[in-house]
Structure formats: C-alpha cells, structure tokens
Design a protein around this motif. Structure first.
Motif, PDB file in Angstrom:
ATOM      1  N   ASN A 216       0.840  -1.210   0.000  1.00  0.00           N
ATOM      2  CA  ASN A 216       0.000   0.000   0.000  1.00  0.00           C
ATOM      3  C   ASN A 216       0.869   1.252   0.000  1.00  0.00           C
ATOM      4  OD1 ASN A 216      -2.380  -1.323   2.474  1.00  0.00           O
ATOM      5  ND2 ASN A 216      -2.374  -1.559   0.243  1.00  0.00           N
ATOM      6  N   MET A 217       1.876   1.255   0.865  1.00  0.00           N
ATOM      7  CA  MET A 217       2.743   2.431   0.990  1.00  0.00           C
ATOM      8  C   MET A 217       3.449   2.706  -0.344  1.00  0.00           C
ATOM      9  SD  MET A 217       2.314   3.668   4.081  1.00  0.00           S
ATOM     10  CE  MET A 217       3.706   4.695   4.557  1.00  0.00           C
ATOM     11  N   THR A 218       3.891   1.647  -1.004  1.00  0.00           N
ATOM     12  CA  THR A 218       4.558   1.803  -2.302  1.00  0.00           C
ATOM     13  C   THR A 218       3.573   2.325  -3.348  1.00  0.00           C
ATOM     14  OG1 THR A 218       5.992  -0.024  -1.715  1.00  0.00           O
ATOM     15  CG2 THR A 218       5.962   0.592  -4.027  1.00  0.00           C
ATOM     16  N   GLN A 219       2.351   1.777  -3.336  1.00  0.00           N
ATOM     17  CA  GLN A 219       1.334   2.245  -4.291  1.00  0.00           C
ATOM     18  C   GLN A 219       1.092   3.745  -4.109  1.00  0.00           C
ATOM     19  OE1 GLN A 219      -1.621  -0.661  -2.820  1.00  0.00           O
ATOM     20  NE2 GLN A 219      -2.083  -1.150  -4.958  1.00  0.00           N
ATOM     21  N   LEU A 220       1.020   4.177  -2.858  1.00  0.00           N
ATOM     22  CA  LEU A 220       0.715   5.582  -2.569  1.00  0.00           C
ATOM     23  C   LEU A 220       1.847   6.512  -3.010  1.00  0.00           C
ATOM     24  CD1 LEU A 220      -1.018   4.995   0.871  1.00  0.00           C
ATOM     25  CD2 LEU A 220      -2.130   5.917  -1.172  1.00  0.00           C
ATOM     26  N   THR A 221       3.070   5.985  -3.047  1.00  0.00           N
ATOM     27  CA  THR A 221       4.212   6.767  -3.541  1.00  0.00           C
ATOM     28  C   THR A 221       3.938   7.290  -4.946  1.00  0.00           C
ATOM     29  OG1 THR A 221       5.653   5.364  -2.234  1.00  0.00           O
ATOM     30  CG2 THR A 221       6.711   6.647  -3.940  1.00  0.00           C
ATOM     31  N   SER A 222       3.205   6.507  -5.719  1.00  0.00           N
ATOM     32  CA  SER A 222       2.950   6.873  -7.125  1.00  0.00           C
ATOM     33  C   SER A 222       2.047   8.098  -7.281  1.00  0.00           C
ATOM     34  CB  SER A 222       2.317   5.688  -7.859  1.00  0.00           C
ATOM     35  OG  SER A 222       0.989   5.501  -7.375  1.00  0.00           O
ATOM     36  N   LEU A 223       1.414   8.521  -6.191  1.00  0.00           N
ATOM     37  CA  LEU A 223       0.478   9.658  -6.294  1.00  0.00           C
ATOM     38  C   LEU A 223       1.179  11.015  -6.235  1.00  0.00           C
ATOM     39  CD1 LEU A 223      -2.472   8.436  -4.020  1.00  0.00           C
ATOM     40  CD2 LEU A 223      -2.346   8.414  -6.520  1.00  0.00           C
ATOM     41  N   ASP A 224       2.474  11.006  -5.935  1.00  0.00           N
ATOM     42  CA  ASP A 224       3.196  12.275  -5.786  1.00  0.00           C
ATOM     43  C   ASP A 224       3.181  13.056  -7.093  1.00  0.00           C
ATOM     44  OD1 ASP A 224       4.709  14.290  -4.756  1.00  0.00           O
ATOM     45  OD2 ASP A 224       6.575  13.149  -4.624  1.00  0.00           O
ATOM     46  N   ARG A 225       2.603  14.256  -7.064  1.00  0.00           N
ATOM     47  CA  ARG A 225       2.586  15.074  -8.289  1.00  0.00           C
ATOM     48  C   ARG A 225       2.946  16.528  -7.975  1.00  0.00           C
ATOM     49  NH1 ARG A 225      -3.658  13.439  -8.542  1.00  0.00           N
ATOM     50  NH2 ARG A 225      -4.535  15.046  -7.207  1.00  0.00           N
ATOM     51  N   ASN A 226       3.641  16.691  -6.855  1.00  0.00           N
ATOM     52  CA  ASN A 226       4.102  18.022  -6.445  1.00  0.00           C
ATOM     53  C   ASN A 226       2.968  19.045  -6.435  1.00  0.00           C
ATOM     54  OD1 ASN A 226       6.223  19.538  -5.447  1.00  0.00           O
ATOM     55  ND2 ASN A 226       6.706  20.416  -7.448  1.00  0.00           N
ATOM     56  N   GLU A 227       1.811  18.593  -5.988  1.00  0.00           N
ATOM     57  CA  GLU A 227       0.631  19.475  -5.960  1.00  0.00           C
ATOM     58  C   GLU A 227       0.574  20.236  -4.642  1.00  0.00           C
ATOM     59  OE1 GLU A 227      -4.224  19.282  -6.086  1.00  0.00           O
ATOM     60  OE2 GLU A 227      -3.114  17.581  -6.889  1.00  0.00           O
ATOM     61  N   ARG A 228       1.020  21.483  -4.702  1.00  0.00           N
ATOM     62  CA  ARG A 228       1.113  22.310  -3.493  1.00  0.00           C
ATOM     63  C   ARG A 228      -0.106  23.216  -3.393  1.00  0.00           C
ATOM     64  NH1 ARG A 228       5.465  23.156  -0.439  1.00  0.00           N
ATOM     65  NH2 ARG A 228       6.872  22.187  -1.938  1.00  0.00           N
ATOM     66  N   LEU A 229      -0.781  23.131  -2.253  1.00  0.00           N
ATOM     67  CA  LEU A 229      -2.019  23.895  -2.091  1.00  0.00           C
ATOM     68  C   LEU A 229      -1.790  25.195  -1.308  1.00  0.00           C
ATOM     69  CD1 LEU A 229      -4.242  20.797  -1.277  1.00  0.00           C
ATOM     70  CD2 LEU A 229      -4.092  21.989  -3.464  1.00  0.00           C
ATOM     71  N   ALA A 230      -0.825  25.174  -0.404  1.00  0.00           N
ATOM     72  CA  ALA A 230      -0.510  26.397   0.352  1.00  0.00           C
ATOM     73  C   ALA A 230       0.705  27.030  -0.300  1.00  0.00           C
ATOM     74  CB  ALA A 230      -0.209  26.054   1.809  1.00  0.00           C
ATOM     75  N   ASN A 231       0.465  27.984  -1.178  1.00  0.00           N
ATOM     76  CA  ASN A 231       1.583  28.560  -1.931  1.00  0.00           C
ATOM     77  C   ASN A 231       1.377  30.059  -2.160  1.00  0.00           C
ATOM     78  OD1 ASN A 231       4.021  28.331  -3.176  1.00  0.00           O
ATOM     79  ND2 ASN A 231       3.247  27.525  -5.094  1.00  0.00           N
ATOM     80  N   PRO A 232       1.361  30.831  -1.058  1.00  0.00           N
ATOM     81  CA  PRO A 232       1.144  32.282  -1.229  1.00  0.00           C
ATOM     82  C   PRO A 232       2.286  32.933  -1.997  1.00  0.00           C
ATOM     83  CG  PRO A 232       1.751  31.767   1.039  1.00  0.00           C
ATOM     84  CD  PRO A 232       1.563  30.452   0.345  1.00  0.00           C
ATOM     85  N   ASP A 233       2.072  34.161  -2.415  1.00  0.00           N
ATOM     86  CA  ASP A 233       3.083  34.812  -3.264  1.00  0.00           C
ATOM     87  C   ASP A 233       4.389  35.094  -2.507  1.00  0.00           C
ATOM     88  OD1 ASP A 233       2.107  36.823  -1.665  1.00  0.00           O
ATOM     89  OD2 ASP A 233       1.169  37.952  -3.272  1.00  0.00           O
ATOM     90  N   PHE A 234       4.364  35.012  -1.168  1.00  0.00           N
ATOM     91  CA  PHE A 234       5.617  35.232  -0.428  1.00  0.00           C
ATOM     92  C   PHE A 234       6.297  33.910  -0.062  1.00  0.00           C
ATOM     93  CE2 PHE A 234       1.969  35.579   2.486  1.00  0.00           C
ATOM     94  CZ  PHE A 234       2.247  34.527   3.363  1.00  0.00           C
ATOM     95  N   SER A 235       5.858  32.809  -0.667  1.00  0.00           N
ATOM     96  CA  SER A 235       6.472  31.505  -0.382  1.00  0.00           C
ATOM     97  C   SER A 235       7.959  31.507  -0.720  1.00  0.00           C
ATOM     98  CB  SER A 235       5.802  30.413  -1.231  1.00  0.00           C
ATOM     99  OG  SER A 235       4.478  30.247  -0.829  1.00  0.00           O
ATOM    100  N   PRO A 236       8.723  30.674   0.010  1.00  0.00           N
ATOM    101  CA  PRO A 236      10.141  30.545  -0.356  1.00  0.00           C
ATOM    102  C   PRO A 236      10.299  29.741  -1.657  1.00  0.00           C
ATOM    103  CG  PRO A 236       9.581  28.990   1.393  1.00  0.00           C
ATOM    104  CD  PRO A 236       8.362  29.839   1.156  1.00  0.00           C
ATOM    105  N   ALA A 237      11.523  29.636  -2.147  1.00  0.00           N
ATOM    106  CA  ALA A 237      11.787  28.809  -3.330  1.00  0.00           C
ATOM    107  C   ALA A 237      11.814  27.353  -2.858  1.00  0.00           C
ATOM    108  CB  ALA A 237      13.128  29.198  -3.940  1.00  0.00           C
ATOM    109  N   TRP A 238      10.709  26.646  -3.085  1.00  0.00           N
ATOM    110  CA  TRP A 238      10.539  25.303  -2.527  1.00  0.00           C
ATOM    111  C   TRP A 238      11.585  24.324  -3.070  1.00  0.00           C
ATOM    112  CZ3 TRP A 238       7.477  25.691   1.418  1.00  0.00           C
ATOM    113  CH2 TRP A 238       6.375  26.555   1.387  1.00  0.00           C
ATOM    114  N   ASP A 239      11.898  23.321  -2.251  1.00  0.00           N
ATOM    115  CA  ASP A 239      12.829  22.262  -2.689  1.00  0.00           C
ATOM    116  C   ASP A 239      12.129  21.377  -3.699  1.00  0.00           C
ATOM    117  OD1 ASP A 239      15.056  22.847  -0.875  1.00  0.00           O
ATOM    118  OD2 ASP A 239      13.593  22.351   0.682  1.00  0.00           O
TER     119      ASP A 239
END
Length: 239
Positions: A216-239
């Motif tokens: 299950n944990m491995t399957q869930l790894t596949s969902l990563d799509r770098n979808e950031r929801l909290a990203n105000p205009d003053f956000s840092p340069a994300w890793d």
C-alpha cells in the motif's frame, strides 16, 4: 494526553482570543493541553517578536504556550538567524516551552540549525500529503532528527476522491481519509487534519490503529505530483 488535546492557533488566524476563551470555558487545565501558536511575518524581528508573543499569551490567557513556530520564513535577504534567535530568546524568557519552524526549506532549516542548534528546533510544520510528498525536505529533516508535522494531510479533502486511495480504503474497510492519515503516521509524521464534523474527528483519530501494508505504501508513492495547495506569493523557493 488525549490526541485531540492539541490546539494549534496562529497570530494571523485572528482567533487566539476565542481559543483562550474556549480553553478557559472548557475547564481543562492548561497542563493537559498542548497549545501551539505561530508568529506572523511582520513580527519576525528582534524588536517585535517577544512583545507579539506576550500579546498572544494575553489573548490565550496563558503564561506560556507549549510550542511557538515561525509561521513562514521571510524573504532570503533577511537572515534566518535574526528571527530564529529572537524566538530562542522568547523561549529563554519562558514564554514558550518549545520552538520550531513552519514552511522552511532545506536551506532555511540548515540556517536555523546553524543559528540555534538542531536540538532547539522541535519541528518543521510543512504541507505533506500523498499528492505532495516533499521528499527532499522530508529526507533532510529525518536525517537531522527534526519532527515533521504534516499540515493539510488530506489535501483539502482531495484525497477522498482519489481512486487508488478509495481502492486501498475498500481493501481495509476504512475511509479514504484514514488511508491518507495512516500514510503520514506510518512515516512518523505528526498529522494535523482539520475537520468541522465530530464524526470525522473520531474517524481521523481511528487512523492511528490502521496498518497499511508495505505494498500500500509503495502504491501511494505513485500519487506524488508536487501538488502544493498552500503557496502564497511570499512563499520561499521550494525544494
């Protein structure tokens, strides 16, 4: 300490006064609660931070909070050291029991460690959920032994309609939310789901008893799509 005895507020939420009143009206002793607040960006300097935390304590009707976080880092031209040290001074003055950071990147966390020592940084509270797995930062924090607090672990409820998550949930006869929370918990994260419904709160709490398989944990790894929801205009340069 009961698992729903953690209260997280912040200066910018504008509700510290209401939280303070609710704590007082609940009749629960402050020692039985874990109260966190976060310092807003405009108070992140030597002259303002301590006074702003004193004001927060006044609103919360507490002598001390358990944890105080830097809510968001300032732009890179302001050294992290300056405001992390100011928070350390507030901690030395016993206004807060623990201190930490929120929304800090790897390089900002490194700067904070250099300023006050890794043992002073109780947590980095960041957005983490199956769609934003934040792997570079997570690996770095684990290596440093800094606790990861995952906010928005349900991605504003988006996990509920994800077919793979629904499928895993059906296999375990649990809810999709419980799958997403268990995914975080099994990685050692502290999770902060928000809910307005009592039944959901109870179900979220039950995620502590869920055991996802390594498959299950491995399957869930596949969902990563770098979808950031909290990203105000003053956000840092994300890793």
């Amino acid at each position: 300490m009961g698992n729903h005895r953690l209260i997280a507020t912040a200066q910018i939420y504008g509700n510290e006064q209401d939280v303070g009143r609710a704590i007082r009206d609940s009749g629960i002793k402050a020692s039985e609660l874990f109260v966190t607040t976060k310092i807003w960006t405009e108070f992140l300097n030597k002259n303002k931070l301590k006074a702003s935390l004193e004001q927060s304590l006044e609103k919360l009707q507490l002598d001390q909070v358990d944890l105080t976080l830097v809510h968001w880092p300032l732009p890179d031209e302001v050294p992290v050291q300056s405001y992390v040290e100011a928070l350390a001074e507030a901690k030395q003055a016993k206004l807060t029991r623990l201190m930490g950071v929120s929304n800090f990147t790897v390089s900002q966390t490194k700067a904070a460690i250099d300023a006050v020592g890794v043992q002073e940084i109780a947590t980095n509270q960041v957005e983490v959920h199956p769609f934003l797995q934040n792997r570079t930062l997570v690996a770095f924090l684990k290596e440093q032994g800094i606790q990861i607090t995952a906010y928005m672990p349900l991605a504003y409820g988006k996990v509920l309609s994800e077919p793979l998550i629904q499928q895993i949930a059906a296999g375990h006869q649990i809810t999709a939310a419980q799958v997403a929370l268990a995914w975080s918990l099994q990685q050692g994260f502290v999770v902060m789901p928000s809910s307005t419904k009592k039944v959901n709160l109870a179900q979220n709490l039950a995620a502590l008893a869920v055991n996802l398989t390594s498959e299950n944990m491995t399957q869930l790894t596949s969902l990563d799509r770098n979808e950031r929801l909290a990203n105000p205009d003053f956000s840092p340069a994300w890793d």
